[in-house]
Design an enzyme around this catalytic site. Structure first.
Site, PDB file in Angstrom:
ATOM      1  CB  VAL A   1      81.757  44.085  20.647  1.00 29.17           C
ATOM      2  CG1 VAL A   1      83.164  44.591  20.968  1.00 29.17           C
ATOM      3  CG2 VAL A   1      81.397  44.419  19.209  1.00 29.17           C
TER       4      VAL A   1
ATOM      5  CG  ASP B   1     105.755   2.861  17.356  1.00 25.43           C
ATOM      6  OD1 ASP B   1     106.887   2.500  17.713  1.00 25.43           O
ATOM      7  OD2 ASP B   1     104.764   2.833  18.100  1.00 25.43           O
TER       8      ASP B   1
ATOM      9  CE  LYS C   1     107.430  -2.701  20.508  1.00 17.40           C
ATOM     10  NZ  LYS C   1     107.879  -1.328  20.516  1.00 17.40           N
TER      11      LYS C   1
ATOM     12  CG  MET D   1      97.419  -4.761  16.924  1.00 15.17           C
ATOM     13  SD  MET D   1      98.459  -4.551  18.390  1.00 15.17           S
ATOM     14  CE  MET D   1      97.214  -4.561  19.680  1.00 15.17           C
TER      15      MET D   1
END
Length: 422
Positions: free
Chosen positions: A26, A206, A228, A343
């Site tokens: 507790v 985006d 993009k 990418m």
């Protein structure tokens, strides 16, 4: 006291004597909040859990290693009685009553002069829940209500309206939030990111951000498309910076919603620098990067004991032979761990040839995960020797995360499909 509901109140305990009797579970749960409140805490207990002992060792409280003795509550403003000795608890409670000290009893709430509510916090707001049913003090019920409210405040389901500005006041400039939306699944945005979206006046989003979240925005929110698209139309970075600055100057709550993490190939620092140059504040909300999460969603660990002790994340948007490339592909080929390429779909053939030319084995496994964590996720496997041809034949399109290394073959079971309840 048991016949009437408790009167809710917030105690200011900074620098005020608070006595805690008992150092068990507790106390372990309650002490952090008392410490955060700045209370001057005396713990009286012959023993304590390791966590409570650590609080004492760090100087956050004073611990006297003994049993309760009458007089221990003298001068206290607040007391928490949580020992396993019921007789001692009754004696201490009586002392608190005589001294007019607000006292919580873990063993007998009806005999206490104070009750501990189920509490939670969300961005500067404390939620405290007490039951009004004096004969039904089930802590599970109040805790469940607390959790619902805190979660709703945190994820924006229960939005707190902005305070309006009087006509004679200048707009209050609020920090622009650079929010990482995660890899694509809307459930993978952070709690703070979702809350800020719910409070936004303007969202500059985006293409790779969690688009489904935009449908949840109220009608008054202006959404600006900052997509993009690879080899397609895009919003120039200078235009994005200008939009952030202009809307922030008007006192609007502005969120820049990005895919993944704002600072992992996300130009987040460029936007932060543009805001700083104009004297405008900003805050960064990190996001789950696709470099780790997307392989995981496809059953690929970027590291694995005995297989890979490191992983490297690189951008593949510039080919290895391009003079603009900042990547040392020869050094990467010599590494034995995992290589994650973002990418790089259209350049993967040339990247693979460069890695092989610098010493990486042609049969090194490669996996491409397209639209990772979304309902459209798919995985295509190859090797460095075959990946260029495989990408063309399978018509892999961005966004896709490429994983190179032995970890590709570690997983022998597929995870649940994105969005599946397990």
């Amino acid at each position: 006291m048991a016949e009437h509901p408790a009167y809710p109140v917030g105690l200011r305990l900074t620098g005020r004597r608070t006595v805690v009797l008992g150092g068990g579970q507790v106390a372990q749960r309650r002490l952090p909040a008392l410490i955060a409140a700045g209370a001057d805490i005396l713990l009286v207990s012959p023993s304590a859990t390791p966590s409570v002992e650590a609080m004492a060792d760090s100087g956050e409280l004073v611990w006297e290693r003994r049993r309760y003795a009458e007089g221990d509550l003298e001068g206290a403003w607040y007391a928490l009685i949580a020992t396993s000795d019921k007789a001692a608890n009754r004696t201490a409670s009586a002392e608190a009553e005589r001294g007019r000290i607000w006292c919580v009893r873990a063993d007998d709430a009806d005999a206490a002069t104070a009750l501990t509510p189920a509490t939670g916090r969300s961005e500067g707001v404390t939620v405290a829940v007490l039951t009004t049913e004096v004969h039904d003090r089930d802590p599970r019920r109040t805790a469940a209500i607390r959790d619902i409210l805190v979660e709703a405040l945190g994820d924006g389901t229960l939005a707190v309206p902005s305070v309006g500005v009087r006509p004679d006041e200048a707009p209050r400039v609020r920090p622009v939030a650079l929010v990482g939306g995660g890899p694509g699944d809307p459930d993978l945005i952070t709690v703070r990111g979702r809350r800020l979206l719910a409070e936004a006046d303007v969202v500059i989003a985006d293409r790779l951000g969690p688009r489904d979240l935009l449908a949840e925005l109220p009608p008054h929110v202006e959404v600006i498309d900052a997509a993009k698209i690879p080899y397609g139309r895009y919003m120039a970075q200078e235009a994005i910076n200008h939009a952030l600055i202009e809307h922030a100057r008007q006192g609007k709550a502005v969120v820049r919603l990005k895919g993944g993490d704002p600072f992992v190939f996300g130009r987040g620092m460029e936007e932060a620098q543009a805001l700083t140059a104009e004297g405008l504040p900003y805050t960064v909300v990190p996001g789950i990067s696709s470099s780790i999460s997307v392989p995981g969603a496809a059953g690929i660990p970027v590291t694995h004991r005995g297989v890979a002790h490191e992983f490297t994340v690189v951008s593949g948007h510039v080919a290895p032979e391009d003079d603009r490339s900042l990547v040392d592909w020869a050094a990467l080929a010599r590494l034995r761990g995992t290589l994650v390429i973002l990418m790089g779909v259209d350049k993967i053939g040339r990247i693979a040839r460069a890695l092989v030319a610098h010493g990486r084995a042609p049969d090194t496994p490669v996996a491409l995960i397209q639209e990772g964590t979304t309902a459209a996720q798919r995985r295509v496997d190859a090797t460095l020797a075959t990946v260029g041809e495989v990408v063309r034949a399978a018509e892999v399109r961005p966004p896709a995360v490429i994983v190179v290394g032995e970890v590709v073959e570690v997983g022998d079971t597929a995870p649940a499909a994105p969005g599946t309840l397990t």
